[in-house]
Each structure stands twice: as C-alpha cells, then as structure tokens.
Enzyme design. Structure first.
Site, mmCIF file in Angstrom:
data_model
loop_
_atom_site.group_PDB
_atom_site.id
_atom_site.type_symbol
_atom_site.label_atom_id
_atom_site.label_comp_id
_atom_site.label_asym_id
_atom_site.label_seq_id
_atom_site.Cartn_x
_atom_site.Cartn_y
_atom_site.Cartn_z
ATOM 1 N N GLU A 175 46.452 45.393 44.202
ATOM 2 C CA GLU A 175 45.855 46.311 45.190
ATOM 3 C C GLU A 175 45.185 45.545 46.319
ATOM 4 O OE1 GLU A 175 42.463 45.674 45.092
ATOM 5 O OE2 GLU A 175 42.875 44.505 43.306
ATOM 6 N N GLU A 318 44.663 41.768 44.154
ATOM 7 C CA GLU A 318 46.016 41.592 44.696
ATOM 8 C C GLU A 318 47.087 41.584 43.614
ATOM 9 O OE1 GLU A 318 46.343 38.066 47.097
ATOM 10 O OE2 GLU A 318 44.604 38.560 48.337
#
Length: 359
Positions: A175, A318
C-alpha cells in the site's frame, strides 16, 4: 461478471485437509529430525492445504500496491505532506522504490493500483480503479460512503481475478497513502476494543507531540462517526481508507481463488483483520511476512492468529516485508520437491518421538 462481497465470501472454502496431512507426512520422511525446519514446515503444510497440492510452486506472483489519499491529513498527523502519495506512485511505476527492488529480487510483478489518489495520474502500467479522489476527513465525518467502501473492496477482488486469469497464483499485499496509519489505528481500535493511544504509532516518523495529537484525532474520528464494530464495511466507510478497503478485497479474492496471500505490515494487517471479520476462513490463506515497528501490529497479528516469519524492524510498507518473505515461501516449496527422504537416500530414520504420558 458482477459480484457482491457476500458472493465472494461464499466462494471461500476451508483448506484441503487431505493435502495438508500428506504434506506433513512427507516432511516427516525427509532427511532431518521431525519439525526441525520449524515455521518452514508449518508453511509447507499450509501451502499444501491452500492449493490442494502436496508440492506446490508459485512461479508467477504479484505484489499488489494499492494507493490512495486520506482527508485526515488535514489534521496534521503525518511527517510528510499528502502530495507524496502521487509522487510515490510514479516512483513505483518507474521501478525506483524499495518494493520494486525487492520484487525484482524475488521475481515478482508489481501491480500498482490507483484506487483513491487525490490527483490525476496517467501511466501505461497504472491500474486505474479510482473510486474517489481520496477520502474525506474522518475527524469531521465519514471517510467515504458505504457504497464507495464496497466498491473499493470489489475493485481489489477484480484486480486479483484479472491476475489469476493471467496465471498468478500467489499475492502480496502492499500500500501507499500518506495518513493511512491513522485510519488503520482507528479501524484497529474499533474492531478490537483497544484504546486509540495503544493503536497509534509513529508512522512516517512523527515526534511525541504529534503522536499524542494523532491519538486524539483517532478518538475524535471514532466519537464523531460511531462505527459499528459488528459491521466491518461500516467501519471501513467511516474511519477507513480506500487502499485498506482495496486490500481487503485482494485478501478475499485470493482466498476465493485458493491462492496464498502474504500480509505485509500494519496497514496490510488491518485490511487482513477486516477480511477476517467478514469471513473467518480467510485467515487460513494468510501468511504473515514480518513484525513491523508499528506498536499495534503484533496485537493485530495475534487477533488474526498469525505468527510473523521475519523480525527486521521495518516500517516502510509498500509490500516490502511481504516481498522478502517470498524467499521463505520458495524455500519451503523447494524442500518439499528437492529434499531426499530417508528411504531414497538410504539413511536410517530415527526413532519416532514418544509422548511422556504414553510411556
């Protein structure tokens, strides 16, 4: 084909017990003391149960990075400005972020999804699934409507389905969204009953004063919106984020397609918690990659009944921890396929363990 969230949940089945048992039996025939590879053996059994294959492999895997902005950034809860979200999305797409480096090392594809970035983005490799231009400020009212939360969840399901149709059989959650640790802390507090002050962390690296302010913002958001802890979609819509909802859909979609889903850090684990509250069986399909430095993360993993594979003091997000865990998944799969049995190697097996009370 058009699905509802309940349709997807209806497709999620228990793990295949016979395959898991056969994997456990095979592990005990390998040239090692039983259980001596610890979590790798547990992982091998889980992967067999998920896939129905005693010796699975995952040559095609995808790291899905969901990106969205958060209106709560107006409250000054982050060390970075909101414009970093679209800037980082372009960095992912150009291959320059940490997740790109780790993905290349692990031979994984990065799928970057704009599910709610507050900017107009265009790139040939960007998956454009924008539900809205970022959430509203949850400290003042609902982050989004229920319909928008549902649409974001289903967008995540659709991204998985498209990847599965192209041959992907394993997924990693990732994310990007400035402010998303605040939304995650709010969801955690509502779904677990843990006080906001114990759920918030330093996120991008805020100081003590901002940390106290962040906890007060979470408290205010919960008080203003009164999310229903028994209705995970209501919680998502009132104090959540579009990328968190999207990752919830990724997890539900992976489970529906009998694919393992590697959970990254705190934000991804919050999406996992929402998915588990929607359908308890999804937890069987999850692999916890690592324990991040966010203080609430280990408590969320306990809620999910998951034990992290790695302890690296990471807090980047991430999908970076998830990407590193792919090497452990590969190791577990290769042990099953390549390691000799006592019989094939001509080695004498040890005596079976005897329980104390059986003596």
């Amino acid at each position: 084909m058009s699905y509802s969230i309940s349709d997807i949940i209806g497709l999620i089945a228990p793990l295949q017990k016979k395959a898991a048992e056969s994997a456990a039996e095979h592990l005990d025939r390998l040239t090692k003391p039983p259980g001596s590879l610890g979590k790798l053996e547990e992982l091998a059994v889980q992967l067999a149960g998920i896939t129905g294959q005693v010796k699975p492999s995952f040559p095609q895997r995808a790291i899905i990075v969901m990106a969205a902005d958060h209106g709560v950034c107006e409250e000054g809860i982050s060390a970075f400005p909101a414009e970093v979200t679209p800037q980082m999305v372009l960095n992912f797409l150009s291959g320059g972020a940490a997740i790109n480096v780790f993905a290349r090392q692990a031979s994984a594809e990065v799928l970057c999804v704009d599910i709610g970035v507050n900017a107009e983005l265009s790139h040939p490799d960007l998956l454009e699934r924008k539900v809205r231009m970022g959430t509203a400020n949850m400290a003042l009212g609902p982050a989004m409507s229920r319909a928008e939360a549902e649409a974001a969840v289903l967008a995540g399901v659709a991204v998985v389905e498209e990847a599965v149709n192209k041959g992907t059989t394993l997924f990693v959650t990732g994310e990007m969204g400035i402010g998303n640790t605040t939304a995650s802390a709010a969801i955690m507090s509502v779904l677990t009953g843990i006080a906001p002050a114990e759920c918030v962390g330093r996120g991008t690296g805020i100081d003590e004063r901002k940390l106290e302010h962040k906890a007060s913002v979470v408290e205010r958001a919960i008080a203003v919106n009164q999310p229903d802890a028994n209705d995970p979609v209501d919680v998502l819509s009132k104090v959540g984020g579009l990328e968190i909802a999207g990752l919830t859909g990724v997890i539900l979609g992976a489970a529906a397609h009998r694919c393992p889903v590697v959970i990254d850090g705190f934000i991804s684990s919050i999406a996992a918690l929402v998915a588990q509250r929607l359908c308890a069986e999804t937890a069987s399909y999850m692999v916890a990659s690592h324990h991040s430095q966010e203080p609430g993360h280990i408590q969320v993993l306990r809620e999910l009944g998951l034990s992290p594979m790695l302890e690296l003091n990471m807090r980047l997000g991430e999908g970076t921890g998830g990407a590193l865990a792919l090497h452990l998944i590969d190791g577990a799969c290769r042990i099953m396929k390549e390691m000799a049995t006592f019989e094939s190697a001509g080695i004498s097996a040890g005596e079976p363990a005897v329980e104390e009370d059986a003596k």
